[in-house]
Design an enzyme around this catalytic site. Structure first.
Site, PDB file in Angstrom:
ATOM      1  N   SER A  17      10.905  51.106  -5.370  1.00 16.31           N
ATOM      2  CA  SER A  17      11.618  50.038  -6.361  1.00 16.31           C
ATOM      3  C   SER A  17      10.673  49.217  -6.825  1.00 16.31           C
ATOM      4  CB  SER A  17      12.681  49.310  -5.292  1.00 16.31           C
ATOM      5  OG  SER A  17      13.351  48.838  -6.017  1.00 16.31           O
ATOM      6  N   ASP A  71      12.796  30.520  -4.959  1.00 19.87           N
ATOM      7  CA  ASP A  71      13.035  30.112  -6.093  1.00 19.87           C
ATOM      8  C   ASP A  71      12.507  30.547  -7.564  1.00 19.87           C
ATOM      9  OD1 ASP A  71      14.482  27.868  -4.920  1.00 19.87           O
ATOM     10  OD2 ASP A  71      13.009  26.222  -4.937  1.00 19.87           O
ATOM     11  N   HIS A  86      19.073  53.856  -1.728  1.00 17.06           N
ATOM     12  CA  HIS A  86      17.992  53.439  -2.428  1.00 17.06           C
ATOM     13  C   HIS A  86      16.897  53.149  -1.351  1.00 17.06           C
ATOM     14  CE1 HIS A  86      15.845  51.262  -5.351  1.00 17.06           C
ATOM     15  NE2 HIS A  86      15.889  50.083  -4.680  1.00 17.06           N
TER      16      HIS A  86
END
Length: 255
Positions: free
Chosen positions: A85, A175, A234
């Site tokens: 990925s 964040d 996946h």
């Protein structure tokens, strides 16, 4: 630059494995130990993930440079690379930029194309957990259930939760990941090329690599072959580890 967090297993030709978004090297320990029968395996936390350094800057160019720096520090002139990925996009970018440093390239369930942002629910679910007020992992799981019904996905994400004294904290830099999430879907330069043997492995139940992507893959990676693991989604290496291991082992063994 700070060193990336990593673990090694075995001896032999170097094989470096990079995890995907929200993942860490821990996701690969079981398979790394199997590959270690024939290779010196390095499983690595990418920046802003696992126990590696946090940084406000985060994109594929930087992650490819992190890998280059890692290989230099470990005195590796060349290595086999596996990336899943996001890690797959990193190794593709790295191979195009530093082909002389790559022996064989294995890309797990990601193509070189652009992917629109599709992690909004996951990010929302992660932010729904008040880590400072948590008393247990089960409590975090209960909070996350409101947005993510799949038990396996929640367990995967909660591996990022680390106890810190009396409270918890995220190992990953949530964040920065949330702020730069567009970066994860960015396409490889479509004029790029990597002319060495490459194996793409896709999950039969995953929509990340579709039949319509084959031409693009072959135009950038002319010596690539694409294999499908039936019944896998996946996270194909976790869902069908034996099949994944066999495909990679055969590919690496072929001259």
């Amino acid at each position: 630059m700070p060193q990336l967090s990593y673990k090694t297993f075995g001896e032999g030709e170097p094989l470096i494995i990079l995890h995907g978004l929200f993942g860490s090297l821990d996701n690969w320990i079981t398979l790394a130990k199997k590959f270690a029968d024939n290779y010196k395996v390095y499983i690595v936390d990418q920046r802003n993930h696992g126990l590696s350094f946090h940084d406000d800057a985060w994109d594929y160019d930087l992650m490819a440079e992190d890998l280059c720096e890692f290989m230099s520090t470990e005195q590796l002139d060349k290595a086999h690379l596996i990336g899943h990925s996001m890690g797959g996009k990193t190794v593709m970018n790295f191979a195009v930029k530093y082909p002389e440093k790559v022996d064989k390239l294995i890309v797990a369930d990601i193509g070189p194309k652009y992917y629109p942002v599709h992690h909004t629910t996951i990010i929302k679910a992660l932010y729904s957990i008040d880590v400072n007020a948590l008393s247990s992992r089960n409590e975090a799981d209960e909070q996350m259930q409101k947005l993510i019904s799949e038990f396996g996905v929640r367990q995967f994400l909660l591996k990022n939760l680390q106890r810190d004294g009396d409270s918890f904290r995220w190992k990953m830099n949530l964040d920065v990941i949330a702020k730069n999430i567009e970066e994860v879907g960015k396409a490889l330069n479509q004029n790029a090329t990597y002319a060495q043997p490459t194996l793409f492995i896709r999950g039969g139940k995953s929509d990340y690599i579709q039949d319509g992507d084959f031409n693009t893959i072959h135009s950038i990676f002319p010596k690539s072959k694409i294999e499908t693991i039936a019944g896998a989604g996946h996270w194909l290496h976790a869902e069908k580890p034996a099949e994944f291991f066999q495909l990679v082992t055969e590919f690496l063994a072929n001259e």
